[in-house]
Write a protein that holds these residues in place. Structure first.
Motif, PDB file in Angstrom:
ATOM      1  N   SER A  91       2.605  22.285 -80.038  1.00  0.00           N
ATOM      2  CA  SER A  91       1.588  23.218 -79.477  1.00  0.00           C
ATOM      3  C   SER A  91       2.057  24.322 -78.883  1.00  0.00           C
ATOM      4  CB  SER A  91       1.032  22.440 -78.297  1.00  0.00           C
ATOM      5  OG  SER A  91       0.049  23.441 -77.387  1.00  0.00           O
ATOM      6  N   PRO A  92       1.511  25.473 -79.014  1.00  0.00           N
ATOM      7  CA  PRO A  92       1.956  26.849 -78.290  1.00  0.00           C
ATOM      8  C   PRO A  92       1.923  27.038 -76.743  1.00  0.00           C
ATOM      9  CG  PRO A  92      -0.057  27.342 -79.375  1.00  0.00           C
ATOM     10  CD  PRO A  92       0.376  25.938 -79.811  1.00  0.00           C
ATOM     11  N   GLU A  93       1.680  25.741 -76.283  1.00  0.00           N
ATOM     12  CA  GLU A  93       1.431  25.769 -74.673  1.00  0.00           C
ATOM     13  C   GLU A  93       2.279  24.450 -74.094  1.00  0.00           C
ATOM     14  OE1 GLU A  93      -1.904  25.869 -76.375  1.00  0.00           O
ATOM     15  OE2 GLU A  93      -1.775  28.018 -76.124  1.00  0.00           O
ATOM     16  N   SER A  94       3.220  24.196 -75.066  1.00  0.00           N
ATOM     17  CA  SER A  94       4.214  23.042 -74.457  1.00  0.00           C
ATOM     18  C   SER A  94       5.496  23.180 -74.813  1.00  0.00           C
ATOM     19  CB  SER A  94       3.590  21.861 -75.460  1.00  0.00           C
ATOM     20  OG  SER A  94       4.166  20.533 -74.747  1.00  0.00           O
ATOM     21  N   TRP A  95       6.505  22.889 -73.717  1.00  0.00           N
ATOM     22  CA  TRP A  95       7.911  23.024 -74.202  1.00  0.00           C
ATOM     23  C   TRP A  95       8.689  21.715 -73.703  1.00  0.00           C
ATOM     24  CZ3 TRP A  95       4.446  26.196 -72.065  1.00  0.00           C
ATOM     25  CH2 TRP A  95       4.168  27.329 -72.650  1.00  0.00           C
ATOM     26  N   THR A  96       9.725  21.197 -74.449  1.00  0.00           N
ATOM     27  CA  THR A  96      10.342  20.226 -74.106  1.00  0.00           C
ATOM     28  C   THR A  96      11.755  20.469 -74.013  1.00  0.00           C
ATOM     29  OG1 THR A  96      10.532  17.819 -74.772  1.00  0.00           O
ATOM     30  CG2 THR A  96      10.655  19.330 -76.292  1.00  0.00           C
ATOM     31  N   SER A  97      12.613  19.434 -73.117  1.00  0.00           N
ATOM     32  CA  SER A  97      13.799  19.603 -73.103  1.00  0.00           C
ATOM     33  C   SER A  97      14.619  18.431 -72.719  1.00  0.00           C
ATOM     34  CB  SER A  97      14.370  20.453 -72.087  1.00  0.00           C
ATOM     35  OG  SER A  97      14.128  20.301 -70.992  1.00  0.00           O
ATOM     36  N   GLY A  98      15.737  18.091 -72.969  1.00  0.00           N
ATOM     37  CA  GLY A  98      16.551  16.819 -72.580  1.00  0.00           C
ATOM     38  C   GLY A  98      16.435  15.855 -73.507  1.00  0.00           C
ATOM     39  N   LYS A  99      17.056  14.472 -73.358  1.00  0.00           N
ATOM     40  CA  LYS A  99      16.769  13.435 -74.085  1.00  0.00           C
ATOM     41  C   LYS A  99      16.682  12.235 -73.388  1.00  0.00           C
ATOM     42  CE  LYS A  99      20.216  15.342 -77.775  1.00  0.00           C
ATOM     43  NZ  LYS A  99      21.265  15.044 -78.448  1.00  0.00           N
ATOM     44  N   GLU A 100      16.029  11.386 -73.913  1.00  0.00           N
ATOM     45  CA  GLU A 100      15.823   9.779 -73.440  1.00  0.00           C
ATOM     46  C   GLU A 100      15.241  10.001 -71.841  1.00  0.00           C
ATOM     47  OE1 GLU A 100      19.307   7.405 -74.260  1.00  0.00           O
ATOM     48  OE2 GLU A 100      18.462   7.338 -76.141  1.00  0.00           O
ATOM     49  N   GLU A 101      16.064   9.279 -71.225  1.00  0.00           N
ATOM     50  CA  GLU A 101      15.833   9.336 -69.477  1.00  0.00           C
ATOM     51  C   GLU A 101      15.630  10.747 -68.963  1.00  0.00           C
ATOM     52  OE1 GLU A 101      17.813   7.465 -70.733  1.00  0.00           O
ATOM     53  OE2 GLU A 101      17.219   5.455 -70.327  1.00  0.00           O
ATOM     54  N   GLN A 102      16.215  11.956 -69.327  1.00  0.00           N
ATOM     55  CA  GLN A 102      16.379  13.225 -68.871  1.00  0.00           C
ATOM     56  C   GLN A 102      15.397  14.036 -69.448  1.00  0.00           C
ATOM     57  OE1 GLN A 102      19.388  11.474 -69.540  1.00  0.00           O
ATOM     58  NE2 GLN A 102      19.242  10.861 -67.364  1.00  0.00           N
ATOM     59  N   ASN A 103      14.425  13.323 -70.548  1.00  0.00           N
ATOM     60  CA  ASN A 103      13.372  14.238 -71.271  1.00  0.00           C
ATOM     61  C   ASN A 103      12.160  14.687 -70.593  1.00  0.00           C
ATOM     62  OD1 ASN A 103      10.428  14.086 -72.846  1.00  0.00           O
ATOM     63  ND2 ASN A 103      12.043  15.035 -74.076  1.00  0.00           N
ATOM     64  N   VAL A 104      12.056  15.839 -70.320  1.00  0.00           N
ATOM     65  CA  VAL A 104      10.911  16.201 -69.846  1.00  0.00           C
ATOM     66  C   VAL A 104      10.055  17.468 -70.627  1.00  0.00           C
ATOM     67  CG1 VAL A 104       9.935  17.879 -67.735  1.00  0.00           C
ATOM     68  CG2 VAL A 104      11.881  16.493 -67.441  1.00  0.00           C
ATOM     69  N   THR A 105       8.578  17.105 -70.755  1.00  0.00           N
ATOM     70  CA  THR A 105       7.765  17.901 -71.251  1.00  0.00           C
ATOM     71  C   THR A 105       6.921  18.714 -70.463  1.00  0.00           C
ATOM     72  OG1 THR A 105       8.002  16.745 -73.371  1.00  0.00           O
ATOM     73  CG2 THR A 105       6.006  17.837 -73.231  1.00  0.00           C
ATOM     74  N   THR A 106       6.415  19.896 -70.692  1.00  0.00           N
ATOM     75  CA  THR A 106       5.907  20.653 -69.799  1.00  0.00           C
ATOM     76  C   THR A 106       4.628  21.093 -70.676  1.00  0.00           C
ATOM     77  OG1 THR A 106       7.149  21.275 -68.249  1.00  0.00           O
ATOM     78  CG2 THR A 106       5.361  22.698 -68.325  1.00  0.00           C
ATOM     79  N   SER A 107       3.266  20.951 -70.193  1.00  0.00           N
ATOM     80  CA  SER A 107       2.204  21.363 -71.238  1.00  0.00           C
ATOM     81  C   SER A 107       1.267  22.229 -70.263  1.00  0.00           C
ATOM     82  CB  SER A 107       1.374  20.140 -72.020  1.00  0.00           C
ATOM     83  OG  SER A 107       2.459  19.440 -72.565  1.00  0.00           O
ATOM     84  N   VAL A 108       0.534  23.114 -70.745  1.00  0.00           N
ATOM     85  CA  VAL A 108      -0.352  23.961 -70.010  1.00  0.00           C
ATOM     86  C   VAL A 108      -1.869  23.862 -70.450  1.00  0.00           C
ATOM     87  CG1 VAL A 108      -0.790  26.151 -68.889  1.00  0.00           C
ATOM     88  CG2 VAL A 108       1.579  25.234 -69.203  1.00  0.00           C
ATOM     89  N   GLN A 109      -2.862  23.930 -69.770  1.00  0.00           N
ATOM     90  CA  GLN A 109      -4.097  23.705 -70.380  1.00  0.00           C
ATOM     91  C   GLN A 109      -4.919  24.972 -69.321  1.00  0.00           C
ATOM     92  OE1 GLN A 109      -5.959  20.121 -72.073  1.00  0.00           O
ATOM     93  NE2 GLN A 109      -4.661  19.348 -70.347  1.00  0.00           N
ATOM     94  N   PRO A 110      -5.530  26.013 -69.828  1.00  0.00           N
ATOM     95  CA  PRO A 110      -6.319  26.720 -69.080  1.00  0.00           C
ATOM     96  C   PRO A 110      -7.667  26.157 -68.761  1.00  0.00           C
ATOM     97  CG  PRO A 110      -5.443  27.990 -70.813  1.00  0.00           C
ATOM     98  CD  PRO A 110      -5.337  26.536 -71.125  1.00  0.00           C
ATOM     99  N   VAL A 111      -8.204  26.378 -67.557  1.00  0.00           N
ATOM    100  CA  VAL A 111      -9.530  25.737 -67.276  1.00  0.00           C
ATOM    101  C   VAL A 111     -10.412  26.985 -66.579  1.00  0.00           C
ATOM    102  CG1 VAL A 111      -8.652  24.754 -65.149  1.00  0.00           C
ATOM    103  CG2 VAL A 111     -10.876  24.161 -66.010  1.00  0.00           C
ATOM    104  N   ARG A 112     -11.551  27.033 -67.072  1.00  0.00           N
ATOM    105  CA  ARG A 112     -12.369  28.239 -66.370  1.00  0.00           C
ATOM    106  C   ARG A 112     -12.944  27.734 -65.345  1.00  0.00           C
ATOM    107  NH1 ARG A 112     -15.614  32.418 -70.582  1.00  0.00           N
ATOM    108  NH2 ARG A 112     -15.865  34.154 -68.822  1.00  0.00           N
TER     109      ARG A 112
END
Length: 295
Positions: A91-112
């Motif tokens: 998704s163009p509004e999502s980023w990820t980093s890290g592996k296994e226990e250190q994995n973090v994904t950040t996702s953004v959704q605009p809401v009006r």
């Protein structure tokens, strides 16, 4: 703006891992990841950026600031840091980093939140065996960005949750947002849907009780005890795990269900997807049948 990302239309399946499209170069400190509309009238934008990403091994902090805020006034810091070298997700509004226990994904959704104003729903999920999630709503306040709501999981075991915008009334541009949550304990399981809206007069988030998003239960059994319900679900599995993803829920908290029972069910945002779930489990195990009930 780009298309709005969704965190999944069927809740019972746990949120899956995000598959990166391409590896980006290690982000420099202060890298701008994306801009999102904040106001229809002023043209202000939310800016999502990284800080602290100077070298490999650094933990990158993510912040949201306002494009026309005086001197970067009132930046909002996201709760979880991410590893140096973020990946752009599918998704163009999502980023990820890290592996296994250190994995973090950040996702953004605009809401009006209002006819001319937007907020940002941000989810950060991390972990390996038990994935857990932080949910935040960020809004414009006092010339900068402020946290207006949070809905973190309890971090107590096998949990799953997601958030998303939904139309408050047909034809209105104003949206509410929801948080859908399940705790998979089996004694019985827990499921909850909370809806919220922006109170423009009070400048705060309030619970929405009248115009809530629809949910439908695909029910394959009702029982007097939780033990009977669990046994029925387990016996329906066969070798193909036919009822994988089905919960055992107490009926009493749900006004449209007969109280005092324990149901074996999966929950869906649309009636047709609930009906499809019944057909799928019936094809897997012909002895299993059921019905759909609005919650």
């Amino acid at each position: 703006m780009g298309s709005r990302s969704a965190l999944g239309s069927v809740f019972i399946a746990l949120l899956g891992a995000v598959i990166p499209q391409a590896v980006s170069a290690a982000p420099p400190d202060g890298l701008e990841l994306k801009r999102f509309k904040a106001s229809e009238t002023t043209g202000a934008m939310y800016i999502l950026r990284t800080t602290g990403c100077r070298k490999a091994g650094d933990t990158c902090q993510l912040e949201v600031e306002l494009s026309d805020g005086p001197g970067g006034k009132r930046k909002a810091k996201l709760p979880a840091g991410m590893a140096h070298g973020l990946l752009q997700s599918a998704s163009p509004e999502s980023w990820t980093s890290g592996k296994e226990e250190q994995n973090v994904t950040t996702s953004v959704q605009p809401v009006r939140l209002e006819a001319g104003a937007w907020g940002l729903l941000v989810t950060q999920e991390g972990g390996f065996e038990h994935v857990h999630r932080h949910h935040r709503l960020y809004v414009v306040k006092d010339g900068g960005v402020a946290e207006a709501w949070n809905g973190d999981e309890n971090f107590a075991g096998p949990e799953s949750s997601h958030v998303g915008p939904y139309p408050l009334t047909p034809g209105s541009p104003v949206e509410g947002f929801y948080r859908e949550y399940a705790f998979l304990s089996g004694e019985p399981d827990q499921w909850k849907l909370d809806a919220y809206r922006w109170d423009s007069a009070g400048r705060k988030v309030v619970k929405e009780f009248r115009n809530r998003p629809a949910r439908y239960a695909a029910i394959i059994g009702s029982f007097k005890t939780v033990q009977e319900a669990i046994a029925s679900r387990d016996s329906a599995q066969l070798v193909q795990a036919c009822t994988a993803g089905f919960l055992v829920l107490e009926s009493t908290p749900h006004k449209r269900l007969t109280p005092g029972l324990f149901i074996v069910t999966s929950i869906h945002p649309e009636k047709k997807t609930a009906e499809a779930a019944l057909k799928k489990v019936g094809a897997c195990n012909p002895k299993v049948s059921g019905y759909v009930k609005a919650l």
